[in-house]
Write a protein that holds these residues in place. Structure first.
Motif, PDB file in Angstrom:
ATOM      1  N   ALA A 108     -99.126 -17.421  57.096  1.00  0.00           N
ATOM      2  CA  ALA A 108     -98.648 -17.781  55.762  1.00  0.00           C
ATOM      3  C   ALA A 108     -97.945 -19.131  55.740  1.00  0.00           C
ATOM      4  O   ALA A 108     -98.179 -19.960  54.852  1.00  0.00           O
ATOM      5  N   ALA A 109     -97.083 -19.352  56.723  1.00  0.00           N
ATOM      6  CA  ALA A 109     -96.220 -20.537  56.676  1.00  0.00           C
ATOM      7  C   ALA A 109     -96.879 -21.788  57.234  1.00  0.00           C
ATOM      8  O   ALA A 109     -96.568 -22.899  56.802  1.00  0.00           O
ATOM      9  N   LEU A 110     -97.809 -21.634  58.173  1.00  0.00           N
ATOM     10  CA  LEU A 110     -98.336 -22.802  58.873  1.00  0.00           C
ATOM     11  C   LEU A 110     -99.822 -23.031  58.618  1.00  0.00           C
ATOM     12  O   LEU A 110    -100.257 -24.175  58.446  1.00  0.00           O
ATOM     13  N   PHE A 111    -100.606 -21.957  58.573  1.00  0.00           N
ATOM     14  CA  PHE A 111    -102.062 -22.103  58.566  1.00  0.00           C
ATOM     15  C   PHE A 111    -102.711 -21.887  57.204  1.00  0.00           C
ATOM     16  O   PHE A 111    -103.936 -21.852  57.104  1.00  0.00           O
ATOM     17  N   GLY A 112    -101.899 -21.739  56.168  1.00  0.00           N
ATOM     18  CA  GLY A 112    -102.442 -21.752  54.820  1.00  0.00           C
ATOM     19  C   GLY A 112    -103.167 -20.501  54.379  1.00  0.00           C
ATOM     20  O   GLY A 112    -103.967 -20.550  53.431  1.00  0.00           O
ATOM     21  N   TYR A 113    -102.935 -19.367  55.031  1.00  0.00           N
ATOM     22  CA  TYR A 113    -103.553 -18.126  54.569  1.00  0.00           C
ATOM     23  C   TYR A 113    -102.948 -17.799  53.195  1.00  0.00           C
ATOM     24  O   TYR A 113    -101.737 -17.778  53.043  1.00  0.00           O
ATOM     25  N   PRO A 114    -103.761 -17.541  52.166  1.00  0.00           N
ATOM     26  CA  PRO A 114    -103.208 -17.260  50.831  1.00  0.00           C
ATOM     27  C   PRO A 114    -102.199 -16.116  50.883  1.00  0.00           C
ATOM     28  O   PRO A 114    -102.518 -15.011  51.334  1.00  0.00           O
ATOM     29  N   LYS A 115    -100.994 -16.384  50.414  1.00  0.00           N
ATOM     30  CA  LYS A 115     -99.930 -15.395  50.557  1.00  0.00           C
ATOM     31  C   LYS A 115    -100.190 -14.137  49.741  1.00  0.00           C
ATOM     32  O   LYS A 115     -99.818 -13.041  50.144  1.00  0.00           O
ATOM     33  N   ASP A 116    -100.836 -14.289  48.577  1.00  0.00           N
ATOM     34  CA  ASP A 116    -101.117 -13.088  47.794  1.00  0.00           C
ATOM     35  C   ASP A 116    -102.126 -12.186  48.509  1.00  0.00           C
ATOM     36  O   ASP A 116    -101.994 -10.954  48.497  1.00  0.00           O
ATOM     37  N   GLU A 117    -103.112 -12.778  49.192  1.00  0.00           N
ATOM     38  CA  GLU A 117    -104.070 -11.976  49.939  1.00  0.00           C
ATOM     39  C   GLU A 117    -103.404 -11.325  51.146  1.00  0.00           C
ATOM     40  O   GLU A 117    -103.721 -10.184  51.515  1.00  0.00           O
ATOM     41  N   LEU A 118    -102.486 -12.054  51.752  1.00  0.00           N
ATOM     42  CA  LEU A 118    -101.775 -11.512  52.908  1.00  0.00           C
ATOM     43  C   LEU A 118    -100.917 -10.320  52.496  1.00  0.00           C
ATOM     44  O   LEU A 118    -100.886  -9.280  53.179  1.00  0.00           O
ATOM     45  N   LEU A 119    -100.239 -10.462  51.360  1.00  0.00           N
ATOM     46  CA  LEU A 119     -99.405  -9.364  50.874  1.00  0.00           C
ATOM     47  C   LEU A 119    -100.256  -8.192  50.377  1.00  0.00           C
ATOM     48  O   LEU A 119     -99.845  -7.034  50.474  1.00  0.00           O
ATOM     49  N   ARG A 120    -101.423  -8.492  49.866  1.00  0.00           N
ATOM     50  CA  ARG A 120    -102.370  -7.410  49.511  1.00  0.00           C
ATOM     51  C   ARG A 120    -102.683  -6.569  50.749  1.00  0.00           C
ATOM     52  O   ARG A 120    -102.735  -5.343  50.690  1.00  0.00           O
ATOM     53  N   LYS A 121    -102.900  -7.246  51.866  1.00  0.00           N
ATOM     54  CA  LYS A 121    -103.176  -6.535  53.118  1.00  0.00           C
ATOM     55  C   LYS A 121    -101.938  -5.759  53.571  1.00  0.00           C
ATOM     56  O   LYS A 121    -102.043  -4.596  54.010  1.00  0.00           O
ATOM     57  N   LEU A 122    -100.774  -6.378  53.456  1.00  0.00           N
ATOM     58  CA  LEU A 122     -99.540  -5.704  53.841  1.00  0.00           C
ATOM     59  C   LEU A 122     -99.302  -4.439  53.025  1.00  0.00           C
ATOM     60  O   LEU A 122     -98.712  -3.467  53.505  1.00  0.00           O
ATOM     61  N   ARG A 123     -99.788  -4.441  51.795  1.00  0.00           N
ATOM     62  CA  ARG A 123     -99.596  -3.296  50.901  1.00  0.00           C
ATOM     63  C   ARG A 123    -100.731  -2.280  51.018  1.00  0.00           C
ATOM     64  O   ARG A 123    -100.818  -1.358  50.222  1.00  0.00           O
ATOM     65  N   GLY A 124    -101.591  -2.467  52.005  1.00  0.00           N
ATOM     66  CA  GLY A 124    -102.619  -1.471  52.252  1.00  0.00           C
ATOM     67  C   GLY A 124    -103.998  -1.829  51.752  1.00  0.00           C
ATOM     68  O   GLY A 124    -104.941  -1.039  51.899  1.00  0.00           O
ATOM     69  N   GLY A 125    -104.173  -3.015  51.172  1.00  0.00           N
ATOM     70  CA  GLY A 125    -105.470  -3.441  50.690  1.00  0.00           C
ATOM     71  C   GLY A 125    -106.307  -4.062  51.799  1.00  0.00           C
ATOM     72  O   GLY A 125    -105.889  -4.167  52.948  1.00  0.00           O
ATOM     73  N   SER A 126    -107.497  -4.499  51.417  1.00  0.00           N
ATOM     74  CA  SER A 126    -108.407  -5.099  52.387  1.00  0.00           C
ATOM     75  C   SER A 126    -108.293  -6.612  52.367  1.00  0.00           C
ATOM     76  O   SER A 126    -107.983  -7.212  51.334  1.00  0.00           O
ATOM     77  N   GLU A 127    -108.572  -7.214  53.516  1.00  0.00           N
ATOM     78  CA  GLU A 127    -108.632  -8.666  53.590  1.00  0.00           C
ATOM     79  C   GLU A 127    -109.947  -9.208  53.068  1.00  0.00           C
ATOM     80  O   GLU A 127    -110.120 -10.434  52.976  1.00  0.00           O
ATOM     81  N   PHE A 128    -110.873  -8.300  52.728  1.00  0.00           N
ATOM     82  CA  PHE A 128    -112.166  -8.701  52.202  1.00  0.00           C
ATOM     83  C   PHE A 128    -112.291  -8.287  50.738  1.00  0.00           C
ATOM     84  O   PHE A 128    -111.571  -7.399  50.282  1.00  0.00           O
ATOM     85  N   PRO A 129    -113.203  -8.904  49.999  1.00  0.00           N
ATOM     86  CA  PRO A 129    -113.368  -8.538  48.585  1.00  0.00           C
ATOM     87  C   PRO A 129    -113.757  -7.074  48.427  1.00  0.00           C
ATOM     88  O   PRO A 129    -114.342  -6.467  49.327  1.00  0.00           O
ATOM     89  N   ASP A 130    -113.443  -6.512  47.271  1.00  0.00           N
ATOM     90  CA  ASP A 130    -113.844  -5.138  46.986  1.00  0.00           C
ATOM     91  C   ASP A 130    -115.360  -5.026  47.084  1.00  0.00           C
ATOM     92  O   ASP A 130    -116.097  -5.880  46.609  1.00  0.00           O
ATOM     93  N   GLY A 131    -115.817  -3.967  47.702  1.00  0.00           N
ATOM     94  CA  GLY A 131    -117.250  -3.775  47.868  1.00  0.00           C
ATOM     95  C   GLY A 131    -117.836  -4.454  49.084  1.00  0.00           C
ATOM     96  O   GLY A 131    -119.039  -4.359  49.337  1.00  0.00           O
ATOM     97  N   SER A 132    -117.009  -5.143  49.857  1.00  0.00           N
ATOM     98  CA  SER A 132    -117.501  -5.820  51.056  1.00  0.00           C
ATOM     99  C   SER A 132    -117.970  -4.797  52.080  1.00  0.00           C
ATOM    100  O   SER A 132    -117.377  -3.721  52.227  1.00  0.00           O
ATOM    101  N   PRO A 133    -119.034  -5.092  52.824  1.00  0.00           N
ATOM    102  CA  PRO A 133    -119.477  -4.158  53.868  1.00  0.00           C
ATOM    103  C   PRO A 133    -118.579  -4.158  55.087  1.00  0.00           C
ATOM    104  O   PRO A 133    -118.714  -3.284  55.950  1.00  0.00           O
ATOM    105  N   TRP A 134    -117.663  -5.137  55.204  1.00  0.00           N
ATOM    106  CA  TRP A 134    -116.842  -5.238  56.398  1.00  0.00           C
ATOM    107  C   TRP A 134    -115.638  -4.304  56.276  1.00  0.00           C
ATOM    108  O   TRP A 134    -114.997  -4.213  55.228  1.00  0.00           O
ATOM    109  N   THR A 135    -115.325  -3.632  57.360  1.00  0.00           N
ATOM    110  CA  THR A 135    -114.290  -2.600  57.324  1.00  0.00           C
ATOM    111  C   THR A 135    -112.891  -3.145  57.521  1.00  0.00           C
ATOM    112  O   THR A 135    -111.913  -2.429  57.303  1.00  0.00           O
ATOM    113  N   GLY A 136    -112.760  -4.390  57.962  1.00  0.00           N
ATOM    114  CA  GLY A 136    -111.441  -4.964  58.143  1.00  0.00           C
ATOM    115  C   GLY A 136    -110.802  -4.576  59.463  1.00  0.00           C
ATOM    116  O   GLY A 136    -111.344  -3.802  60.245  1.00  0.00           O
TER     117      GLY A 136
END
Length: 798
Positions: free
Chosen positions: A52-80
């Motif tokens: 988040a602080a150095l490499f520019g990972y979108p913070k909202d996506e990172l927090l989505r993952k922290l809250r139990g969501g996926s790092e991939f778009p909804d419907g993605s075949p990748w399991t994360g």
């Protein structure tokens, strides 16, 4: 985050915050010296904060993952993957240098240090490809790409793959120009104190055996870390060698945020809890020295907190984005559905030319007389006289034709230049000077310079996990290099099981990261004993997600093949890079087949219009209707069974069908072959491996769905065994003789039943005995698979 999400295990950076300063300064120092790409391998500790602080990972996506969501778009075949294994390409901009450095953050399997060799391989080939694109002939590896690897102190000292990686870091075919290793030394391993995690004084001492310098620095002083970064990058750029920065820090909380560290380290955490945070101490120092005002410091903190609160609110509804694909991968497609396989054959003139040049050498190279007599002359004789070629020749033809088409080939492993069984001789060593000459790299005398690809023959150091990890890194970076790791014996791959499980077999499923790595694993029961006979086919098949019950609509995660002819192997190698997608390929490779006279192929079998065949029917069957027993087999056992069949008086009533590709299981192709044997009533799986090994357990339920409703699949082979096989050669030979005998046992009774049935039906239908046998066969035989039917011919005229 500790206030908003106190129960999330994020393995925070508190106590080691200055690591961010160190990494930023390393990248900055690299940018000053021409580095444009950094391959970053991160540990669990602090990964979320650094992204988040150095490499520019979108913070909202990172927090989505922290809250139990996926790092991939909804419907993605990748399991994360786990939160602490996240990765996404980023960039760091330095306006004073007018430079942007791309950051390639590695996906990392959870087995701690396994990502270290992956980063080494990825950074090496990335740098080489940049130099090729720029046509830079004065290139030194490491000019454009810098690898940075962050480690924990206990894992750096304890994981064997670290020593393997450091040990090969200076080898010619493995160097990446030097990796900067950062040891986040919080002086504890989970709950184990340093006194119990290593016998050395420092966690970084393991690097000393490879003559790698180590910089020790106090992690509570960010400015000292910046100086360490300057020294480390300057050393790396000067000497193109690895260097270690051992950062002494502490861990504010436990191993993770829900851990209670005082259960096991009460005194340590009593001292830690009395210390001010590193950012707070450094802020106070900057203010007291006049470099920063209190208002400016508060403004920075408020701005960061505001951005986090906004990202937290946005994380409820934000849509994660797919990671950007590297330019070379954008040239390929997805592997979402079954492909229409293209032909991989090559004109026979080209095959002949490549074959001749594969053993050509100049007058300056004095070849060993035995190589001249038993390798070069026999190959030339076969080619000149139009005879079938052996396995090593077909392999050379596959490599050579790919090189002529501009692909690169990297063949890595122990003794691969000569070959474990002295069969390959991809490189000649001059008997006078020991100069190494690779014939296939000298075919382009009639082509424009640089148009031909390169064969890199890599006789690796004596390790498996790090080397396979390195080759995986090469494969995920460059889809247009045929990357092969060959085990000395197939059994030896087991030392690299971590890489196979965590990266090769599951990387695409977890991360959407394709790779085309080939594992070539010599396999076969020929008296080698329990540790030199089996590549553990069953383990690789267990990793395949090819469905048991349903007809697959998507490709499985891995391909597993056990080819029985040189032509089949030729097509496998070419297919691997001619497709518009990549999948890892596990090949149960030949041992005795390398020199088996019957295991040869004509050039026409590799000629125009030819391709790999997942299933090979029995070429000796002239009348499929006469077949009563169908034997299913893979690999070299076919030749033993075929020899016995040719000697058996009723051999024409048994068909030996070879399943050359086990994953994806070739349902369509196998059904097509089985459906020819309309009178078959006995179906047998024959293998030389024990019943709890080999391909039987994987294949049996899939085969059964293809058989007629009344049929079962019998097993013929060794019984269950804890070891791969016996270490007593006479016992192993006796077992082999018995299982091949059992494969033909009872055949006479089956044939008698066929004759009796035909006579009875002919009598009932008042038919003459001299009418074609096919005319009395039931017109429809119901099959289980896909509700299909097999239609038998009604007469020999149809």
């Amino acid at each position: 985050m500790q206030k908003k999400l106190p129960n999330v295990k994020r393995y925070g950076l508190e106590g080691s915050e200055a690591i961010a300063v160190l990494l930023d300064q390393i990248i900055y120092e690299g940018a000053q010296r021409g580095i444009v790409d950094v391959v970053a391998g991160l540990s669990h500790r602090g990964r979320v904060s650094l992204l988040a602080a150095l490499f520019g990972y979108p913070k909202d996506e990172l927090l989505r993952k922290l809250r139990g969501g996926s790092e991939f778009p909804d419907g993605s075949p990748w399991t994360g993957d786990m939160l602490v294994d996240l990765a996404k390409p980023g960039a760091v901009r330095y306006d004073d240098l007018d430079a942007t450095v791309n950051i390639d953050v590695l996906w990392n399997a959870c087995h701690l240090e396994s990502g270290t060799p992956v980063g080494m391989g990825k950074s090496r080939i990335k740098d080489i490809n940049m130099a090729r694109a720029k046509k830079n002939r004065n290139h030194t590896i490491g000019d454009h790409v810098l690898a940075v690897s962050v480690h924990g102190d206990s894992s750096f000292a304890g994981q064997g793959v670290v020593a393997e990686s450091l040990g090969m870091s200076g080898l010619a075919h493995f160097t990446n120009g030097g990796t900067v290793h950062v040891v986040n030394n919080n002086q504890i391993g989970y709950t184990t104190p340093a006194s119990h995690t290593r016998t050395t004084r420092y966690a970084s001492d393991i690097a000393k055996f490879a003559d790698i310098p180590i910089i020790h620095v106090n992690g509570e002083h960010p400015e000292e870390l910046a100086r360490a970064a300057h020294l480390a990058v300057a050393y790396r750029q000067k000497f193109r060698k690895d260097i270690v920065i051992d950062v002494w820090t502490f861990r504010k909380r436990g191993h993770n945020e829900v851990d209670e560290p005082t259960f096991t380290q009460p005194a340590m955490y009593d001292a830690i809890n009395k210390r001010a945070s590193i950012p707070a101490k450094f802020e106070e120092k900057l203010i007291s020295s006049g470099h920063l005002t209190k208002d400016a410091a508060n403004a920075v903190k408020l701005g960061w907190l505001t951005s986090l609160n906004a990202a937290f609110a946005a994380s409820e509804t934000c849509a994660a984005k797919e990671p950007a694909r590297a330019p070379r991968w954008r040239m390929l497609g997805s592997s979402a559905s079954y492909p229409v396989e293209k032909t991989t054959g090559v004109s026979t003139d080209t095959l002949y030319e490549v074959g001749i040049k594969s053993v050509a050498h100049g007058d300056s190279i004095k070849v060993h007389p035995r190589i001249e007599r038993f390798h070069i002359k026999p190959r030339l004789k076969r080619l000149h006289e139009g005879h079938a070629v052996d396995w090593a020749t077909a392999e050379a033809l596959a490599f050579g034709t790919l090189l002529k088409e501009g692909y690169n080939v990297r063949l890595s492993g122990q003794d691969v230049g000569r070959g474990t069984f002295s069969q390959r001789h991809a490189m000649f060593v001059c008997q006078d000077s020991e100069k190494v000459y690779v014939p296939l790299n000298h075919m382009d005398t009639d082509q424009p310079s640089g148009q031909q690809g390169k064969l890199e023959v890599v006789n690796s150091n004596l390790c498996e996990e790090a080397v396979v990890g390195f080759e995986y890194g090469v494969a995920v970076e460059d889809p247009f290099t045929l990357t092969i790791w060959e085990a000395q014996f197939g059994d030896f791959y087991n030392n690299s099981q971590t890489i196979v499980d965590g990266y090769i077999a599951s990387g695409e499923t977890k991360w959407g990261q394709q790779n085309g790595l080939v594992l070539l694993l010599p396999h076969g029961f020929d008296g080698g004993g329990p540790d030199h006979s089996s590549c553990r086919i069953e383990r690789h098949l267990m990793l395949s997600n090819d469905p048991v019950d349903d007809h697959p609509v998507a490709l499985p995660n891995i391909y597993v093949a056990y080819p029985s002819t040189p032509a089949q192997f030729f097509h496998l190698m070419r297919r691997q890079v001619k497709r518009n997608f990549r999948k890892p390929l596990i090949v149960a490779g030949p041992k005795t087949m390398l020199r088996l006279a019957s295991a040869t192929s004509l050039l026409s079998e590799m000629g125009p219009g030819t391709r790999f065949k997942p299933v090979l029917g029995d070429p000796s069957i002239s009348d499929p209707r006469a077949v009563k027993r169908v034997m299913l087999v893979s690999g070299k056992l076919y030749y033993d069974l075929a020899k016995l069949k040719s000697e058996h008086p009723l051999g024409q009533h048994a068909a030996i069908v070879r399943i050359e590709e086990l994953s994806p299981f070739p349902r369509e192709e196998l059904y097509s072959v089985l459906s020819q044997y309309t009178n078959a009533s006995d179906f047998v799986w024959v293998q030389e491996e024990p019943r709890n090994s080999g391909a039987y357990a994987f294949s049996a339920p899939r085969v059964k769905r293809l058989l007629p409703a009344h049929a079962e699949l019998r097993y013929v082979g060794r019984s269950e065994h804890a070891a791969t096989c016996s270490g007593v050669e006479t016992q192993q030979a006796a077992e082999h003789a018995e299982l091949t005998r059992c494969a033909f046992e009872g055949l006479r009774g089956l044939v008698a039943d066929l004759v009796i049935d035909n006579i009875s039906i002919q009598h009932d239908q008042h038919q003459s005995l001299d009418e074609p046998v096919a005319s009395v066969i039931s017109a429809e035989v119901s099959h289980r698979w896909s509700n299909r039917q097999i239609y038998a011919a009604q007469s020999s005229d149809q």
